[in-house]
Design a protein around this motif. Structure first.
Motif, PDB file in Angstrom:
ATOM      1  N   CYS A  71       0.838  -1.208   0.000  1.00 39.28           N
ATOM      2  CA  CYS A  71       0.000   0.000   0.000  1.00 39.28           C
ATOM      3  C   CYS A  71       0.871   1.255   0.000  1.00 39.28           C
ATOM      4  O   CYS A  71       0.556   2.245  -0.679  1.00 39.28           O
ATOM      5  CB  CYS A  71      -0.914   0.012   1.225  1.00 39.28           C
ATOM      6  SG  CYS A  71      -2.331  -1.102   1.139  1.00 39.28           S
ATOM      7  N   ALA A  84      -0.743   5.330   2.837  1.00 40.00           N
ATOM      8  CA  ALA A  84      -1.937   4.480   2.831  1.00 40.00           C
ATOM      9  C   ALA A  84      -2.006   3.588   4.062  1.00 40.00           C
ATOM     10  O   ALA A  84      -3.071   3.439   4.667  1.00 40.00           O
ATOM     11  CB  ALA A  84      -1.961   3.632   1.558  1.00 40.00           C
ATOM     12  N   SER A  85      -0.881   3.012   4.452  1.00 38.38           N
ATOM     13  CA  SER A  85      -0.909   2.099   5.605  1.00 38.38           C
ATOM     14  C   SER A  85      -1.185   2.846   6.903  1.00 38.38           C
ATOM     15  O   SER A  85      -1.800   2.306   7.821  1.00 38.38           O
ATOM     16  CB  SER A  85       0.407   1.323   5.715  1.00 38.38           C
ATOM     17  OG  SER A  85       1.460   2.155   6.179  1.00 38.38           O
ATOM     18  N   VAL A  89      -5.334   1.323   5.279  1.00 38.98           N
ATOM     19  CA  VAL A  89      -5.893   0.820   4.032  1.00 38.98           C
ATOM     20  C   VAL A  89      -5.729  -0.692   3.918  1.00 38.98           C
ATOM     21  O   VAL A  89      -6.569  -1.376   3.338  1.00 38.98           O
ATOM     22  CB  VAL A  89      -5.262   1.543   2.821  1.00 38.98           C
ATOM     23  CG1 VAL A  89      -5.713   0.911   1.502  1.00 38.98           C
ATOM     24  CG2 VAL A  89      -5.642   3.021   2.842  1.00 38.98           C
ATOM     25  N   GLN A  90      -4.651  -1.240   4.500  1.00 39.56           N
ATOM     26  CA  GLN A  90      -4.479  -2.695   4.471  1.00 39.56           C
ATOM     27  C   GLN A  90      -5.616  -3.398   5.220  1.00 39.56           C
ATOM     28  O   GLN A  90      -6.040  -4.495   4.830  1.00 39.56           O
ATOM     29  CB  GLN A  90      -3.113  -3.099   5.060  1.00 39.56           C
ATOM     30  CG  GLN A  90      -2.916  -2.824   6.528  1.00 39.56           C
ATOM     31  CD  GLN A  90      -2.482  -1.391   6.814  1.00 39.56           C
ATOM     32  OE1 GLN A  90      -2.506  -0.532   5.929  1.00 39.56           O
ATOM     33  NE2 GLN A  90      -2.056  -1.123   8.029  1.00 39.56           N
ATOM     34  N   THR A 169      -6.390  -0.180  -3.143  1.00 46.09           N
ATOM     35  CA  THR A 169      -5.626   0.749  -2.303  1.00 46.09           C
ATOM     36  C   THR A 169      -6.091   2.187  -2.512  1.00 46.09           C
ATOM     37  O   THR A 169      -6.343   2.918  -1.548  1.00 46.09           O
ATOM     38  CB  THR A 169      -4.124   0.637  -2.608  1.00 46.09           C
ATOM     39  OG1 THR A 169      -3.680  -0.692  -2.316  1.00 46.09           O
ATOM     40  CG2 THR A 169      -3.321   1.620  -1.767  1.00 46.09           C
TER      41      THR A 169
END
Length: 213
Positions: A71, A84-85, A89-90, A169
């Motif tokens: 991500c 993102a992480s 988002v994961q 993602t």
């Protein structure tokens, strides 16, 4: 053009398809019972909830760490905008592929198999798991997967996986408040003041400014 701008353009083009994928959750409460061979009712997802609260999740610890690293290659931190992480988002992707809905569940095996391939390939090339690799090594592997792959080639399946994972993602990231702010989306918010249509528009339409707004 930087990578985040390119992602914004790509997301804008595919927003309709992504929104259509999400139809089925009810903000008003549980939906009507599913068909005879269905999977129950939709949960109320508007309140904050913890990952795995509504259905069992799929990722194990290694898969979650690999997903988080992937991500962050797709959407890294940039200025005041988190990666993102950092926005979880994961966890969104894990919830997505774990949901008991056919259109969501079809992503489960490709995503899990793709993460396994990424990790195995990282170990073969770099001597360690993908989440342990350097930023340059991660980017090199993702750049290779991002290229169109010929049918039947060794990268055909990884390339398809990466395109789908990238879409998930970006969909997850730009659905968060921070992602929406980064995109410049204002949303359905009240205006501080509305003085009516501009005067030149009123004149063009042949109206008068005496209309009460």
């Amino acid at each position: 053009m930087d990578r985040r701008l390119a992602i914004k353009w790509m997301l804008a083009a595919g927003a309709g398809a992504m929104i259509a994928d999400r139809i089925g959750f009810s903000a008003e409460g549980p939906a009507a019972p599913a068909a005879e061979t269905g999977y129950g009712t939709d949960p109320v997802l508007m309140p904050a909830h913890k990952p795995g609260e509504y259905w069992p999740l799929t990722f194990n610890d290694a898969e979650r760490r690999t997903a988080a690293a992937l991500c962050d290659v797709i959407i890294p931190a940039e200025g005041a905008v988190p990666s993102a992480s950092a926005l979880g988002v994961q966890d969104f992707i894990d919830e997505w592929i774990s949901a008991p809905y056919p259109d969501f569940a079809k992503d489960r095996k490709p995503v899990v198999d793709g993460l396994s391939w990424v990790d195995s390939e990282s170990k073969r090339r770099f001597g360690g798991a993908f989440y342990e690799a350097s930023a340059g090594q991660r980017l090199a592997l993702c750049t290779e997967m991002a290229q169109p792959a010929a049918d039947g080639s060794a990268l055909e399946t990884p390339s398809k996986f990466f395109r789908r994972f990238r879409n998930l993602t970006t969909g997850g990231f730009f659905s968060t408040p921070a992602g929406m702010r980064d995109l410049g989306y204002v949303g359905n918010v009240p205006l501080a003041r509305f003085d009516g249509p501009p005067a030149d528009m009123i004149a063009k339409l042949g109206l008068t400014d005496e209309v009460a707004w």
